[in-house]
Design a protein around this motif. Sequence first.
Motif, PDB file in Angstrom:
ATOM      1  N   PHE A  49       0.854  -1.184   0.000  1.00  0.00           N
ATOM      2  CA  PHE A  49       0.000   0.000   0.000  1.00  0.00           C
ATOM      3  C   PHE A  49       0.889   1.232   0.000  1.00  0.00           C
ATOM      4  O   PHE A  49       1.710   1.422   0.889  1.00  0.00           O
ATOM      5  N   VAL A  50       0.701   2.076  -1.009  1.00  0.00           N
ATOM      6  CA  VAL A  50       1.443   3.325  -1.116  1.00  0.00           C
ATOM      7  C   VAL A  50       0.419   4.453  -1.039  1.00  0.00           C
ATOM      8  O   VAL A  50      -0.489   4.527  -1.866  1.00  0.00           O
ATOM      9  N   SER A  51       0.548   5.302  -0.046  1.00  0.00           N
ATOM     10  CA  SER A  51      -0.423   6.386   0.152  1.00  0.00           C
ATOM     11  C   SER A  51      -0.233   7.483  -0.885  1.00  0.00           C
ATOM     12  O   SER A  51       0.818   7.579  -1.535  1.00  0.00           O
ATOM     13  N   ASP A  52      -1.245   8.325  -1.011  1.00  0.00           N
ATOM     14  CA  ASP A  52      -1.157   9.468  -1.920  1.00  0.00           C
ATOM     15  C   ASP A  52      -0.003  10.389  -1.523  1.00  0.00           C
ATOM     16  O   ASP A  52       0.711  10.901  -2.385  1.00  0.00           O
ATOM     17  N   ASP A  53       0.190  10.580  -0.216  1.00  0.00           N
ATOM     18  CA  ASP A  53       1.287  11.444   0.247  1.00  0.00           C
ATOM     19  C   ASP A  53       2.647  10.872  -0.149  1.00  0.00           C
ATOM     20  O   ASP A  53       3.540  11.608  -0.553  1.00  0.00           O
ATOM     21  N   GLN A  54       2.800   9.560  -0.031  1.00  0.00           N
ATOM     22  CA  GLN A  54       4.060   8.919  -0.412  1.00  0.00           C
ATOM     23  C   GLN A  54       4.303   9.015  -1.910  1.00  0.00           C
ATOM     24  O   GLN A  54       5.427   9.280  -2.345  1.00  0.00           O
ATOM     25  N   LEU A  55       3.258   8.836  -2.709  1.00  0.00           N
ATOM     26  CA  LEU A  55       3.402   8.958  -4.163  1.00  0.00           C
ATOM     27  C   LEU A  55       3.721  10.398  -4.563  1.00  0.00           C
ATOM     28  O   LEU A  55       4.564  10.626  -5.432  1.00  0.00           O
ATOM     29  N   THR A  56       3.070  11.348  -3.939  1.00  0.00           N
ATOM     30  CA  THR A  56       3.327  12.757  -4.234  1.00  0.00           C
ATOM     31  C   THR A  56       4.766  13.119  -3.865  1.00  0.00           C
ATOM     32  O   THR A  56       5.474  13.765  -4.653  1.00  0.00           O
ATOM     33  N   TYR A  57       5.207  12.699  -2.695  1.00  0.00           N
ATOM     34  CA  TYR A  57       6.576  12.952  -2.255  1.00  0.00           C
ATOM     35  C   TYR A  57       7.581  12.371  -3.270  1.00  0.00           C
ATOM     36  O   TYR A  57       8.536  13.043  -3.656  1.00  0.00           O
ATOM     37  N   THR A  58       7.318  11.148  -3.692  1.00  0.00           N
ATOM     38  CA  THR A  58       8.202  10.489  -4.655  1.00  0.00           C
ATOM     39  C   THR A  58       8.224  11.213  -5.987  1.00  0.00           C
ATOM     40  O   THR A  58       9.285  11.441  -6.580  1.00  0.00           O
ATOM     41  N   ALA A  59       7.049  11.602  -6.474  1.00  0.00           N
ATOM     42  CA  ALA A  59       6.961  12.283  -7.770  1.00  0.00           C
ATOM     43  C   ALA A  59       7.669  13.642  -7.754  1.00  0.00           C
ATOM     44  O   ALA A  59       8.300  14.034  -8.738  1.00  0.00           O
ATOM     45  N   GLU A  60       7.586  14.338  -6.641  1.00  0.00           N
ATOM     46  CA  GLU A  60       8.215  15.650  -6.543  1.00  0.00           C
ATOM     47  C   GLU A  60       9.733  15.571  -6.516  1.00  0.00           C
ATOM     48  O   GLU A  60      10.406  16.515  -6.854  1.00  0.00           O
TER      49      GLU A  60
END
Length: 120
Positions: free
Chosen positions: A108-119
Amino acid sequence: MEDGGLPVSKWKDLHTDILVRILESFDISELTSGIAHVCSEWRSVCRDHLLRRKLDLSMMKSNFIKIPLEPYVYVDGRSDKTLTRILKTSLSLSRGNIMTLVFHFNLFVSDDQLTYTAER
């Protein structure tokens, strides 16, 4: 420095190419939890673009807990914190060199974790 007449080498003096080959055999959790913190030389090698072009998290799975109410599952906080720590350390070490992300289908990857990674 000599010990009993034989020259003694230090791990930090190991040739970079050899150290990169050795470190490639470790998974990302091992690299970020301890190996990158051994010394400045090893941290530098962990930043090497050859190690950091692909962030493979396929060995990581989330610990799910069944609950009686919707959504009927809950992600254990420890697995969530572990993923966050690994993402932050890996992305910091990579200096923008990661080109590929691999996730386990049961992670499970949260939206916050995905956003952090993308940035980053």
